[in-house]
Design a protein around this motif. Structure first.
Motif, PDB file in Angstrom:
ATOM      1  N   ALA A 232      12.494 -39.700  17.387  1.00 36.87           N
ATOM      2  CA  ALA A 232      13.603 -39.184  16.710  1.00 36.87           C
ATOM      3  C   ALA A 232      13.410 -39.276  15.046  1.00 36.87           C
ATOM      4  O   ALA A 232      12.415 -40.165  14.845  1.00 36.87           O
ATOM      5  N   SER A 238      22.277 -39.151  12.846  1.00 37.26           N
ATOM      6  CA  SER A 238      21.674 -38.608  13.993  1.00 37.26           C
ATOM      7  C   SER A 238      21.065 -39.405  14.973  1.00 37.26           C
ATOM      8  O   SER A 238      20.964 -39.356  16.284  1.00 37.26           O
ATOM      9  N   VAL A 239      20.393 -40.587  14.290  1.00 34.39           N
ATOM     10  CA  VAL A 239      19.552 -41.460  14.766  1.00 34.39           C
ATOM     11  C   VAL A 239      20.469 -42.400  15.947  1.00 34.39           C
ATOM     12  O   VAL A 239      20.320 -42.771  17.034  1.00 34.39           O
ATOM     13  N   ASN A 242      21.646 -40.554  18.841  1.00 29.85           N
ATOM     14  CA  ASN A 242      20.531 -40.090  19.749  1.00 29.85           C
ATOM     15  C   ASN A 242      20.449 -40.885  21.029  1.00 29.85           C
ATOM     16  O   ASN A 242      20.088 -42.006  21.187  1.00 29.85           O
ATOM     17  N   GLU A 244      18.400 -41.035  23.421  1.00 28.95           N
ATOM     18  CA  GLU A 244      16.889 -41.398  23.648  1.00 28.95           C
ATOM     19  C   GLU A 244      16.598 -42.660  23.060  1.00 28.95           C
ATOM     20  O   GLU A 244      16.041 -43.600  23.444  1.00 28.95           O
TER      21      GLU A 244
END
Ligand SMILES: Nc1ncnc2c1ncn2[C@@H]1O[C@H](COP(=O)(O)OP(=O)(O)OP(=O)(O)O)[C@@H](O)[C@H]1O
Ligand SMILES: [Mg+2]
Length: 267
Positions: A232, A238-239, A242, A244
Motif C-alpha cells: 500500500a 487510505s492505508v 486498506n 490487505e
C-alpha cells in the motif's frame, strides 16, 4: 518526478535465498513526510540501509533531487544533503549539548575531535557563527535551555533532540529517521510528532517507525511493506481503510489509531 527529493524504483535486495526487498518503488517529495511501516522482517531497515548506502541493491535505482544515486557510501550522505539519525543517540559525552550540535556543521572534521574541539573551526568568528546557528537549531527543537549541559545528565528525549539538532546543522534536503520514537514515553512521542511536523519546511522526511501513533499523526503518506513488497502507498486514511494492510500487519492497532485521529491529525 518534479519536486521529488527521493525516488526509489524497482529496488530488489536478496540475502541468500531470501528477497528482503522485491521490486520496491516509492518516493518522498519536497516538504513531504513519508512513513515506512510493515511487520517484522518486511524490509524496512533494508530499504533504509540501501538509501543510506550501507547495502547495495541487486536491482533497481535511486534518484535523489533528480540525480541518480549510484554506489554512494554512508559518508557521502552529508555532502549530498541527506541526514540520518540512527536508533541510538551517539553523542560525545565530554561535550555540551551545544557543542554536540555544532559538530554537525563540521561533518568532515569529526574525526579530529580527539585532538581539539575548538580547533575544528578556522577562526573564532567562524566558531561564533556556528555556535549562534547551533543555538537557533536547539531553540527550534525546544532544547535551547540545555545548551550548556552535558548530555549524559539530561533526559533521553533531550539527548535525542540533540542528536537531531546535530544532523539539522547541515541543512539537509532529505532527512531519514530510523525509529526516532524508540525509548520515548507517550508524552515525549507526542512532542516528537509536533517537532517533526514543524521541521519539514521544504525538506523531505522518510520515517521508519514501529509506533503507529507517531506514524499516523505525523506522516503525509504511508508506504506499507510486507515480505519485501509494497502492499500500500497512500494517505493515512487510505492505508487505514486498506484490508490487505489490516490483514498483513496493522490489525486492531490501525483501528485504535484511527479512533485517536480526531485529536492527533493537527499535529
Ligand atoms: N544482513 C542480513 N543477512 C541476512 N538476512 C537479512 C539481513 N538483513 C535483513 N535480513 C532479512 O531480510 C528480511 C528483511 O529484514 P529487515 O531487517 O529489513 O526487516 P524490518 O522490516 O526492518 O523488520 P523489523 O520490523 O523486525 O525491524 C528479514 O527476513 C531479515 O531476516
Ligand atoms: Mg528493522
Amino acid at each position: 518526478m518534479a519536486g521529488s527529493r527521493l525516488v526509489v524504483e524497482k529496488l530488489s535486495v536478496g540475502f541468500g535465498g531470501l528477497l528482503a526487498l522485491d521490486g520496491v518503488s516509492m518516493s518522498v517529495a519536497r516538504g513531504e513526510i513519508v512513513g515506512v511501516i510493515g511487520p517484522n522482517g518486511a524490509g524496512k531497515t533494508t530499504l533504509f540501509n540501501v538509501i543510506c548506502g550501507f547495502v547495495r541493491p541487486d536491482a533497481g535505482s535511486l534518484t535523489y533531487c533528480g540525480v541518480p544515486l549510484w554506489r554512494h557510501r554512508p559518508h557521502d550522505l552529508t555532502r549530498l544533503g541527506i541526514a540520518r539519525t540512527l536508533q541510538g543517540v551517539g553523542l560525545c559525552t565530554g561535550l555540551t549539548v551545544l557543542e554536540n550540535v555544532m559538530l554537525g556543521a563540521q561533518p568532515t572534521l569529526r574525526s579530529d575531535i580527539g585532538s581539539s574541539f575548538f580547533g575544528l573551526w578556522r577562526s573564532s568568528r567562524e566558531e561564533r557563527l556556528v555556535a549562534a546557528r547551533g543555538l537557533e537549531v536547539l531553540d527550534q527543537l525546544g532544547a535551547a535551555d540545555y545548551a550548556r549541559h552535558l548530555p549524559s545528565a539530561l533526559p533521553y528525549a533531550i539527548q535525542k533532540r540533540t542528536a537531531l539538532g546535530r544532523v539539522l546543522m547541515a541543512e539537509p534536503k532529505l532527512l531519514l529517521l530510523d525509529e526516532p520514537a524508540s525509548g520515548l514515553s507517550n508524552d515525549e512521542m507526542d512532542e516528537l510528532a509536533t517537532l517533526i511536523r514543524s521541521l519539514k519546511d521544504d525538506m523531505g522526511v522518510l520515517l521508519v517507525e514501529h509506533h503507529m501513533d507517531l506514524v499516523m499523526s505525523v506522516c503525509d503518506r504511508l508506504v506499507v511493506l510486507n515480505f519485501g513488497q509494497v502492499i500500500a502507498d497512500g494517505t493515512r486514511e487510505s492505508v487505514r481503510a486498506n484490508p490487505e494492510v489490516a490483514t498483513a500487519y496493522l490489525g486492531d492497532e490501525v483501528h485504535e489509531s484511527a479512533g485517536k485521529q480526531g485529536t492527533s491529525d493537527g499535529a
